[in-house]
Structures are given as C-alpha cells and as structure tokens.
Design a protein around this motif. Structure first.
Motif, short mmCIF file in Angstrom:
data_model
loop_
_atom_site.label_atom_id
_atom_site.label_comp_id
_atom_site.label_asym_id
_atom_site.label_seq_id
_atom_site.Cartn_x
_atom_site.Cartn_y
_atom_site.Cartn_z
N VAL A 190 43.30 37.33 43.69
CA VAL A 190 43.99 37.99 42.80
C VAL A 190 42.74 38.85 41.01
O VAL A 190 41.64 37.82 41.25
CB VAL A 190 45.08 37.55 41.40
CG1 VAL A 190 46.26 37.46 42.73
CG2 VAL A 190 45.03 36.28 40.76
N SER A 197 44.39 39.05 38.05
CA SER A 197 44.65 38.52 36.99
C SER A 197 46.10 37.75 36.88
O SER A 197 47.07 37.21 37.30
CB SER A 197 45.40 40.30 36.14
OG SER A 197 45.05 41.16 36.41
N LEU A 211 49.59 37.48 35.85
CA LEU A 211 49.96 38.51 36.22
C LEU A 211 50.88 37.34 37.89
O LEU A 211 51.62 37.60 38.01
CB LEU A 211 49.66 40.02 37.28
CG LEU A 211 49.80 40.80 35.78
CD1 LEU A 211 49.26 41.07 35.91
CD2 LEU A 211 50.71 40.65 34.40
N ALA A 212 49.63 36.89 38.10
CA ALA A 212 49.87 35.98 39.78
C ALA A 212 50.95 34.96 39.26
O ALA A 212 51.46 34.43 39.79
CB ALA A 212 48.88 35.68 40.49
N SER A 243 50.74 40.02 42.87
CA SER A 243 49.82 40.18 42.19
C SER A 243 48.55 40.63 43.42
O SER A 243 48.04 41.28 42.82
CB SER A 243 49.76 39.20 41.09
OG SER A 243 48.79 39.12 40.34
N GLU A 288 48.87 44.05 44.50
CA GLU A 288 48.52 44.74 43.44
C GLU A 288 46.74 44.82 43.82
O GLU A 288 46.26 45.58 43.77
CB GLU A 288 49.09 44.34 42.66
CG GLU A 288 50.07 44.55 41.90
CD GLU A 288 51.06 44.01 40.71
OE1 GLU A 288 50.64 43.14 40.54
OE2 GLU A 288 51.93 44.84 40.96
#
Length: 176
Positions: free
Chosen positions: A15, A17, A20-21, A29, A32
């Motif tokens: 990921v 971030s 966010l994960a 995430s 994304e």
C-alpha cells in the motif's frame, strides 16, 4: 541448514498509505495503490502510443476522447462523452475537443442545442495507426504472458462494480 531458504514472514499488503490500510478491509487500500499505479502507467502508455502513431503532445484525456468519438463511427454529444468517461467537469472535455478540432482530428457541430463531435478522416487514420501499434506492443505482449482473456473480462467487471461503490461513496461524502 545449508541450502535451505529462511522463512520469510508476510509483510502485509502493498500500500502507499499504511494509515488507510489499518482498517477492516486493508485489501481495499492495496487495490487503491494498484489502481493508482495502473492509472499512471495507462496514461503514460496511451500518450506514448499516440506519439508513436504520429501525434505527439496529446494529453491522455485527448487520446481517450479521440477514441471514444471514433467509436462506432457516430458523432457523440458532449454529454455522452462526459457520461461514458465518467467526467463531471464538461469544461475539460470541451477544451480537449477544441484541441482535437484544431489538429483536424474531430469536427465539432450541434445537435439541437448540444455540442457534438465527429471523427475526421485524419482522426480515423490516426486511430487505425494507434491500433496497429497497440496490437504489436501491448496485445501481443499480454498474449505472450499467457494472460487468460476470461480473467481480464472478470477483472474488468469487478473493477466496474467497485468503481460504482466509489461513485456512491463520493456522492455520500458530498452530502456530509
């Protein structure tokens, strides 16, 4: 122990971030981040393919719009282009159409009060050259990698479904 590989523990999803994960669905995430990487790679590809086809300096949006206007050989309205490409800002599409018209690749017109765009012969030739280069460099490469076409279709359907969720969440966020 000689010749034996040490155990490698999982490092978690890839990921951009970690904050966010750290959620109930860290895989989202990971998706994304993959979408971000794919988006940039795709935009780089289409602009470079178009340059190789003979039209340097086009933005990725111009390339997408040119192909969409050429799609099925029928003129498209500004609203249709925005709808199909999921673009809210009509000014971006309008500006891209103006640049494509200046290059002689599309012709703009009117259908009642709506702005329309149609492909020109020059635009169609450019799209055909782009398709040749795409076939040689991208399609053959994907085939050589052994990617199953059915898996590509399945992934495409899944992504469209997920992006629908993103659109719905965006509307909900705008209402907060």
């Amino acid at each position: 122990m000689r010749g034996r590989r040490p155990d490698i523990s999982p490092i978690g999803p890839v990921v951009s971030s970690a904050h966010l994960a750290a959620s109930d669905l860290p895989e989202l995430s990971e998706l994304e981040f993959a979408i971000t990487m794919a988006n940039h790679a795709f935009q780089r590809w289409i602009t470079r393919c178009m340059t190789a086809a003979g039209a340097s300096g086009m933005s990725s949006l111009e390339v997408l719009i040119l192909h969409l206007v050429h799609h099925r050989g029928r003129p498209k309205t500004l609203a249709d282009i925005c709808l199909v490409l999921n673009i809210e800002d009509t000014h971006l599409v309008n500006y891209a159409l103006r640049k494509l018209a200046e290059r002689g690749l599309v012709e703009t017109g009117r259908k009642s009060k709506e702005k329309t765009a149609a492909i020109t012969n020059e635009g169609a030739k450019l799209c055909a050259r782009y398709a040749e280069i795409r076939e040689a460099l991208l399609v053959r490469g994907a085939q050589a990698a052994g990617i199953d076409p059915a898996e590509i279709s399945r992934l495409s359907a899944l992504l469209r479904t997920l992006f629908g969720n993103y659109d719905q969440a965006a509307r909900a966020a705008a209402a907060l």
